[in-house]
Design a protein around this motif. Structure first.
Motif: not given
Length: 215
Positions: A36-41
């Motif tokens: 995952f990416t920080i953007a998703e979180i």
């Protein structure tokens, strides 16, 4: 702590913010197996990426923190497995072997110790996070470490993690398992623990550790 975002329900303090970020990361990890990416979180939380970065500097750091927070089940299983073991050398050998055997079945432990995204933990076995995790393992062993003469648990933790890391990176050809794995660890790891225990015993008797009985 910034209070904008958070889907209109700002956390009360930094501890709550961290807990909510970890919960969101756990949900995404369960859905994506750790990719995952920080953007998703940030999107799931209703905050900016910068807000997440305030608490976790990278996706690797967030994966590691989430995995560490979820390893309680494994620690309970390991403690139960070793509940009758009092000998330090036997406990360390079995602890390492059982950890390696459980690795494929423990998702969050797998994230911590296998190469890949969370391999940042595996590459840093002397990090504060790694040592804290290792200490939490040793503290659940039914062993009186002080009585055994092992007072520097950090060094023992580091040694154990280095061994686990080496087996994770290169399990062998073919990989050692079961009795063969335990025999190998008993031959090459257990003697260091046994020597520490003997040294403690010599000191307790007021004898130099180098002193040997006459033949």
């Amino acid at each position: 702590m910034r209070t904008h975002g958070w889907s209109g329900a700002a956390p009360a303090d930094d501890d709550e913010a961290i807990a909510r970020i970890l919960a969101a990361a756990r949900t995404v990890i369960d859905r994506t197996a750790g990719e995952f990416t920080i953007a998703e979180i940030a999107r799931d939380l209703g905050v900016t990426r910068q807000t997440v970065y305030r608490y976790f500097p990278s996706a690797d750091a967030l994966v590691t923190a989430t995995a560490v927070a979820q390893t309680g089940h494994f620690l309970d299983v390991l403690a139960e497995h070793l509940s009758g073991v009092r000998d330090p050398a036997t406990a360390v050998v079995e602890g390492i072997a059982h950890t390696l055997e459980r690795l494929p079945h423990e998702k969050y432990l797998n994230l911590l110790l296998t190469p890949g995204r969370a391999g940042a933990f595996s590459a840093g076995v002397t990090s504060d996070t790694a040592l804290a995790f290792g200490r939490s393992i040793l503290q659940r062993f039914p062993v009186d470490w002080a009585a055994a003469g092992i007072t520097d648990l950090d060094e023992l933790v580091e040694h154990m993690l280095r061994i686990v890391q080496s087996f994770v990176i290169d399990p062998g050809r073919p990989p050692r398992t079961g009795r063969e794995l335990r025999d190998y660890l008993t031959t090459w790891v257990a003697p260091a623990l046994s020597a520490a225990t003997r040294t403690a015993g010599d000191r307790g008797r007021g004898r130099s550790p180098r002193t040997t009985a006459p033949s």
